[in-house]
Enzyme design. Structure first.
Site, short mmCIF file in Angstrom:
data_model
loop_
_atom_site.label_atom_id
_atom_site.label_comp_id
_atom_site.label_asym_id
_atom_site.label_seq_id
_atom_site.Cartn_x
_atom_site.Cartn_y
_atom_site.Cartn_z
NE ARG A 79 19.74 30.32 -40.41
CZ ARG A 79 18.60 30.42 -41.07
NH1 ARG A 79 17.64 29.53 -40.84
NH2 ARG A 79 18.40 31.36 -41.97
N GLY A 80 18.65 24.98 -38.95
CA GLY A 80 17.23 24.81 -39.22
C GLY A 80 16.59 26.17 -39.50
CB ILE A 83 14.96 33.10 -46.19
CG1 ILE A 83 16.02 34.13 -46.62
CG2 ILE A 83 13.55 33.68 -46.24
CD1 ILE A 83 15.92 34.51 -48.09
CB CYS A 178 10.77 32.86 -40.40
SG CYS A 178 12.12 33.65 -39.50
#
Length: 236
Positions: A79-80, A83, A178
């Site tokens: 996925r894009g 973490i 993120c």
């Protein structure tokens, strides 16, 4: 007359991350072949950390062995996004959609996912917003309440969104969520003054917000007791 689009919703409860990943791969393959309609998986995961395709391992702040000792798993995905953490009391939606059929580009698709979580937060008096430049997901002021990480293959989506209802926030301390170091993570429980209903009720509300945002008029609910059984017997 406007055509009512169909969405099949799988209510799955608590699902191991790798089992959900394998199921998504199977569903994506079947959606490409037109064997199944647009499908939405609604579930939660046991404590799990996932890295996106960029593998930003530097945003994991503790050794992987420490995660195992905590009872958490770490997985790499295609996925894009960066973490992130998934765990109990977090509502997760994995849409398996044909973007061509619903006539959306990738950017508009992600923006619609943001709107889904913004609408859910508003039901509880919480004013949320989409991320600014360099910020992914959905935010309450400068606190992140919902994450987005998607994959699109031949116009078919997988992975999706995770909305924090009331997860154990200590798990977020072991990562740079993120990849954004100077911002907090929050939850609906922390932000609302209202008494929350059960996770199941909130996940149903999230599904309803999703259906409205993406224009699905007909929803078929499917109770799934075991994703492994679905994989073993094969899907139609």
């Amino acid at each position: 007359m406007r055509i009512q689009r169909n969405l099949e919703v799988w209510k799955m409860g608590m699902v191991n991350y790798l089992d959900a990943l394998k199921l998504q791969e199977k569903l994506v393959s079947d959606r490409k072949l037109g064997k199944i309609p647009d499908t939405l998986l609604s579930l939660q995961h046991p404590p799990t950390y996932t890295l996106g395709k960029r593998k930003t391992y530097h945003n994991l702040l503790v050794p992987e062995a420490h995660l195992r000792n905590m009872g958490a798993e770490l997985h790499y995905t295609q996925r894009g996004g960066d973490i992130t953490y998934h765990g109990p009391h977090q509502a997760i939606l994995y849409p398996i959609l044909s973007l061509r059929d619903i006539k959306l580009g990738a950017r508009m698709y992600v923006e619609n996912l943001e709107l889904v979580m913004i609408e859910l937060a508003s039901l509880y008096g919480v004013s949320a917003r989409a991320g600014r430049t360099g910020e992914t997901g959905v935010w309450v002021e400068d606190r992140k309440i919902g994450a987005i990480g998607v994959r699109i293959s031949s116009g078919i989506t997988s992975h999706g969104l995770a909305f924090n209802i009331d997860p154990d926030m200590n798990y977020f301390k072991h990562i740079v969520p993120c990849g954004i170091a100077d911002k907090e993570v929050t939850s609906l429980k922390r932000e609302t003054e209202e008494t929350l209903p059960s996770d199941e009720v909130i996940q149903e509300q999230l599904v309803s917000c999703f259906a409205r945002s993406f224009g699905f008029g007909n929803i078929l609910q499917k109770e799934i007791t075991s994703e492994k059984e679905e994989l073993a017997k094969g899907l139609p």
